[in-house]
Design an enzyme around this catalytic site. Structure first.
Site, PDB file in Angstrom:
ATOM      1  N   GLY A  50       9.848  13.759 -50.835  1.00 45.68           N
ATOM      2  CA  GLY A  50      10.509  14.504 -49.771  1.00 45.68           C
ATOM      3  C   GLY A  50       9.477  15.107 -48.844  1.00 45.68           C
ATOM      4  O   GLY A  50       8.310  15.291 -49.217  1.00 45.68           O
ATOM      5  N   GLN A  55       6.598  21.197 -42.712  1.00 44.81           N
ATOM      6  CA  GLN A  55       5.383  20.661 -43.317  1.00 44.81           C
ATOM      7  C   GLN A  55       4.573  19.809 -42.344  1.00 44.81           C
ATOM      8  O   GLN A  55       3.376  19.636 -42.527  1.00 44.81           O
ATOM      9  CB  GLN A  55       5.719  19.820 -44.554  1.00 44.81           C
ATOM     10  CG  GLN A  55       6.228  20.647 -45.720  1.00 44.81           C
ATOM     11  CD  GLN A  55       6.534  19.770 -46.903  1.00 44.81           C
ATOM     12  OE1 GLN A  55       7.618  19.216 -47.000  1.00 44.81           O
ATOM     13  NE2 GLN A  55       5.561  19.637 -47.785  1.00 44.81           N
ATOM     14  N   CYS A 111       4.064  20.067 -54.430  1.00 51.55           N
ATOM     15  CA  CYS A 111       4.399  20.085 -53.007  1.00 51.55           C
ATOM     16  C   CYS A 111       3.246  19.495 -52.213  1.00 51.55           C
ATOM     17  O   CYS A 111       2.079  19.806 -52.489  1.00 51.55           O
ATOM     18  CB  CYS A 111       4.668  21.526 -52.566  1.00 51.55           C
ATOM     19  SG  CYS A 111       5.081  21.697 -50.828  1.00 51.55           S
ATOM     20  N   LEU A 112       3.567  18.651 -51.237  1.00 49.33           N
ATOM     21  CA  LEU A 112       2.530  18.031 -50.414  1.00 49.33           C
ATOM     22  C   LEU A 112       1.735  19.058 -49.612  1.00 49.33           C
ATOM     23  O   LEU A 112       0.600  18.797 -49.225  1.00 49.33           O
ATOM     24  CB  LEU A 112       3.150  16.987 -49.479  1.00 49.33           C
ATOM     25  CG  LEU A 112       3.801  15.786 -50.166  1.00 49.33           C
ATOM     26  CD1 LEU A 112       4.435  14.858 -49.126  1.00 49.33           C
ATOM     27  CD2 LEU A 112       2.809  15.029 -51.028  1.00 49.33           C
ATOM     28  N   HIS A 153      14.288  21.859 -52.907  1.00 44.83           N
ATOM     29  CA  HIS A 153      12.883  22.090 -52.568  1.00 44.83           C
ATOM     30  C   HIS A 153      12.662  21.941 -51.061  1.00 44.83           C
ATOM     31  O   HIS A 153      12.066  22.806 -50.415  1.00 44.83           O
ATOM     32  CB  HIS A 153      12.016  21.093 -53.350  1.00 44.83           C
ATOM     33  CG  HIS A 153      10.561  21.144 -53.029  1.00 44.83           C
ATOM     34  ND1 HIS A 153       9.630  21.596 -53.926  1.00 44.83           N
ATOM     35  CD2 HIS A 153       9.866  20.793 -51.913  1.00 44.83           C
ATOM     36  CE1 HIS A 153       8.421  21.527 -53.366  1.00 44.83           C
ATOM     37  NE2 HIS A 153       8.547  21.038 -52.146  1.00 44.83           N
ATOM     38  N   GLU A 154      13.164  20.841 -50.503  1.00 47.90           N
ATOM     39  CA  GLU A 154      12.973  20.598 -49.058  1.00 47.90           C
ATOM     40  C   GLU A 154      13.758  21.601 -48.227  1.00 47.90           C
ATOM     41  O   GLU A 154      13.279  22.072 -47.192  1.00 47.90           O
ATOM     42  CB  GLU A 154      13.359  19.162 -48.695  1.00 47.90           C
ATOM     43  CG  GLU A 154      12.568  18.084 -49.414  1.00 47.90           C
ATOM     44  CD  GLU A 154      11.057  18.234 -49.332  1.00 47.90           C
ATOM     45  OE1 GLU A 154      10.539  18.791 -48.334  1.00 47.90           O
ATOM     46  OE2 GLU A 154      10.373  17.816 -50.277  1.00 47.90           O
ATOM     47  N   HIS A 157      11.890  24.768 -47.689  1.00 46.20           N
ATOM     48  CA  HIS A 157      10.904  24.688 -46.609  1.00 46.20           C
ATOM     49  C   HIS A 157      11.516  25.087 -45.270  1.00 46.20           C
ATOM     50  O   HIS A 157      10.850  25.701 -44.438  1.00 46.20           O
ATOM     51  CB  HIS A 157      10.334  23.268 -46.486  1.00 46.20           C
ATOM     52  CG  HIS A 157       9.222  22.969 -47.431  1.00 46.20           C
ATOM     53  ND1 HIS A 157       8.011  23.629 -47.406  1.00 46.20           N
ATOM     54  CD2 HIS A 157       9.130  22.071 -48.434  1.00 46.20           C
ATOM     55  CE1 HIS A 157       7.224  23.152 -48.347  1.00 46.20           C
ATOM     56  NE2 HIS A 157       7.877  22.205 -48.991  1.00 46.20           N
TER      57      HIS A 157
END
Length: 186
Positions: A50, A55, A111-112, A153-154, A157
């Protein structure tokens, strides 16, 4: 503001865009579709499941996700009744989540935007999402397992919330030095 999707890059914590509440996208335009396609490429390049607008530096309420079947499986003899994976990458524009009353479960997340940091986050096991797709068409889905976790999670953000804000106490302690290192280097 015009966005060139080729110039998007993934921002690491503590970049300020990660803490902003993203704004709704007023219309699904060619620019929004181009950004979504680029976000999918970036997600795959980084081997993520994701990626959210903030991000990549955009304070837009958009995220992309692809939870492959092998990733979405849940342990146990009985297959889940709700989807745990996607059949391909999906785009979620202006998403809204609703959680039916269900059990909470801890699970390790990464997480990226927080490289090399992983920890347990407690979330509802299943979730319902309503959003617009890449063509601007509304849809609603209910998912469970890793798919539901990915959506949550997304979505976090989009509200400026990171996994480090939701880590269990033990995970906060384990990752404290790495988080401070990112803050110092950021």
């Amino acid at each position: 503001m015009r966005v060139d999707p080729a110039n998007l890059l993934i921002h690491d914590y503590p970049h300020p865009v990660l803490r902003k509440v993203a704004k709704p996208i007023p219309a699904v335009t060619d620019e929004v579709r181009a950004v979504a396609r680029r976000m999918i490429e970036m997600m795959y390049d980084e081997e993520g499941i994701g990626l959210a607008g903030p991000q990549v530096g955009l304070s837009w309420r958009i995220f992309v996700a692809h939870v492959p079947e092998k990733e979405g499986r849940k342990a146990g003899p009985k297959p889940p009744e709700l989807p745990t994976a996607t059949t391909g990458p999906l785009v979620y524009i202006n998403p809204v989540l609703s959680a039916p009353a269900n059990e909470l479960e801890p699970y390790e997340e990464g997480c990226l935007s927080l490289p090399e940091i992983r920890g347990d986050v407690i979330r509802p096991v299943s979730i319902t999402i309503s959003a617009l797709d890449i063509e601007g068409q509304p849809f609603t889905q209910t998912g469970t397992g890793l798919l539901a976790r990915c959506w949550q999670h997304e979505y976090d953000h989009l509200d400026g919330v990171l996994i480090i804000d939701k880590f269990t106490q033990m995970s906060r302690l384990k990752t404290r030095a790495k988080v401070r290192e990112l803050e110092r280097d950021g």
